[in-house]
Design an enzyme around this catalytic site. Structure first.
Site, short mmCIF file in Angstrom:
data_model
loop_
_atom_site.label_atom_id
_atom_site.label_comp_id
_atom_site.label_asym_id
_atom_site.label_seq_id
_atom_site.Cartn_x
_atom_site.Cartn_y
_atom_site.Cartn_z
N ASP A 175 -18.13 -61.51 60.90
CA ASP A 175 -19.00 -61.25 62.04
C ASP A 175 -18.41 -61.81 63.34
OD1 ASP A 175 -21.18 -61.03 63.84
OD2 ASP A 175 -22.61 -61.27 62.22
N SER B 18 -25.15 -56.85 65.73
CA SER B 18 -24.77 -57.07 64.34
C SER B 18 -25.41 -56.10 63.36
CB SER B 18 -25.09 -58.52 63.94
OG SER B 18 -24.29 -59.41 64.67
N HIS C 8 -21.00 -67.35 70.30
CA HIS C 8 -22.25 -67.37 71.07
C HIS C 8 -22.47 -68.71 71.76
CE1 HIS C 8 -24.15 -63.54 70.36
NE2 HIS C 8 -24.05 -63.64 69.05
N ASP D 51 -17.85 -56.51 63.01
CA ASP D 51 -18.88 -55.60 63.50
C ASP D 51 -18.84 -55.41 65.01
OD1 ASP D 51 -19.47 -58.29 63.65
OD2 ASP D 51 -21.60 -58.06 63.26
N HIS D 52 -18.20 -56.30 65.73
CA HIS D 52 -18.16 -56.25 67.20
C HIS D 52 -17.29 -57.38 67.72
CE1 HIS D 52 -20.75 -59.78 67.08
NE2 HIS D 52 -21.58 -59.11 66.30
N HIS E 225 -22.86 -60.24 72.87
CA HIS E 225 -22.40 -58.88 72.54
C HIS E 225 -23.63 -58.00 72.45
CE1 HIS E 225 -23.80 -59.47 68.37
NE2 HIS E 225 -23.36 -60.71 68.54
#
Length: 431
Positions: free
Chosen positions: A33, A70, A190, A231-232, A341
């Site tokens: 992730d 996510s 984050h 995922d990003h 994100h």
């Protein structure tokens, strides 16, 4: 009879030559992730990942689906479908009529599409999953054979223990596919921003080095495919929009999420007033549902709000300042950084990561860009199963696969066409 036999033999030969059936059939998947496409660009300093890339493939980048959050992309990766198709359109969702909010363990939010692990179980294949969000949910009436429930921010030992257990299950024939989820890269990105990840990336690389050693130790190099993706990506937060400074929050039924994308349901009599007020703000675009760009493949989703707010890069949207404080998303005034994100999925900083190795993949191969929806067909291919209808493109991933495993799969339908053709020839020859 002679033509029927020829057709049956022909179909059998084609199936044996087809990449869909000539595969190892054992797959280990990692969802890392928040691992941005460029975090591991300097592979010389990451020997664990470097070994995987030298013996496998690495794509330039993976474009997530919109929104670059996510949960929507967890499901796009495992269904091959756009968010408006699989219905997992956000990390937080609301169904207005029954007044129900998203809950991780409620099948309502997962039943919009069939993920790969459910398809595998339906085919009497066994799937083992570790910390994977949703693995403990009964989706379309099915659960995986084994699920270690999702736990946020797992440790390096949790990760290596899960890898060891997964490899043993695959090697012993207990599992046909195993999937491991790891979110610490996302958590740190984050809290401290995308430039703060050096220590965590080296920690993750140690786990990858251990994985490489275990695969060799267990003599699995020639039988196991390994696919890793994220995922990003992540972007640094530099600006904040507080909605309560521009609209009266009592004029909306529901406001969901804090971040680069927000869902808003204004009261009907206040809709135009709120739309006008929010449309005037800089660093954010306000969309009526019908006006959401088609390229997002989002607006037809069942749970999409009447207004969708999408921030410009670096900006986070929050209903109140307190809400963003609670999530540590606010721009720091003390020199520290935070990350977010969820932005436009074409933004460079939202790009994700994809590497793979194993008997079905080329070695030391750099592949072109792919999308999140493309990963599904890669996994189906290595498992030797027919993919469900999806939005991915096999043409975008074909180049990374070994030539012996990229033939067009032969299905019962194609065999039927062979039979029809042969019987037609027979009919013509008799007349």
């Amino acid at each position: 009879m002679r033509y029927t036999c020829i057709a049956i033999i022909l179909c059998s030969i084609l199936k044996n030559a087809s990449g869909q059936y000539n595969v190892s059939g054992k797959l280990l998947v990692f969802l890392l992730d928040g691992l941005r496409y460029d975090y591991l660009n300097n592979l010389d300093t990451f020997p664990g990942f470097q070994k995987i890339v030298e013996n496998g493939v690495k794509v330039d980048y993976l474009t997530p689906e919109f929104p670059s959050l996510s949960f929507p992309n967890y499901y796009s990766l495992m269904t091959g479908r756009y968010t408006e198709v699989h219905q997992m359109i956000a990390n937080k969702m609301w169904d207005m009529k029954p007044n129900t909010e998203f809950s991780l363990d409620d099948p309502l939010w997962w039943n919009g599409s069939e993920p790969l692990w459910v398809t595998m179980q339906k085919l009497d294949k066994r799937v083992y999953m570790y910390y994977w969000p949703g693995c403990d949910v009964e989706i379309l009436g099915v659960r995986p054979s084994f699920c270690e429930p999702y736990k946020p921010n797992i440790t390096e030992k949790n990760l290596t223990d899960a890898m060891e257990h997964a490899l043993d299950a695959l090697n012993d024939g207990q599992a046909d596919m195993a999937a491991v989820f790891y979110d610490k890269v996302d958590v740190i990105g984050h809290l401290f921003g995308p430039q703060s990840l050096s220590d965590e990336l080296h920690c993750l690389d140690r786990a990858m080095k251990a994985l490489n050693e275990k695969v060799v130790e267990k003599n699995m190099s020639d039988v196991l495919n390994i696919v890793m993706f994220s995922d990003h990506g992540m972007s640094e937060i530099t600006n904040l929009i507080e909605l309560d400074k521009h609209i009266n929050l009592s004029d909306v039924f529901m406001v969901l999420d804090v971040g680069p994308v927000m869902s808003l349901w204004p009261k009907e009599e206040k809709f135009e007033e709120i739309f006008t007020a929010l449309s005037a703000l800089e660093n954010m675009t306000t969309y009526r549902r019908a006006d959401i760009p088609d390229r997002f493949n989002y607006k037809k989703g069942k749970f999409v709000s009447t207004l969708t707010l999408v921030a410009k890069p670096g900006t986070v949207i929050t209903p109140t300042f307190q809400a963003v404080l609670d999530l540590h998303f606010q721009p720091s005034t003390s020199g520290g950084k935070h990350g977010a994100h969820g932005y436009d999925n074409e933004l460079v900083e939202m790009r994700g990561f994809f590497v793979a190795k194993g008997p079905d993949f080329k070695s030391n191969f750099r592949a072109g860009p792919i999308r999140a929806v493309d990963a599904y067909s890669v996994m189906c291919h290595t498992l030797g199963i027919e993919p469900l209808p999806n939005n991915g493109s096999f043409d975008r991933v074909r180049a990374m696969l070994r030539e012996s495993s990229t033939a067009v799969p032969v299905t019962q339908d194609s065999c039927l066409l062979v039979l029809i053709g042969l019987f037609t020839c027979l009919h013509v020859s008799l007349h």
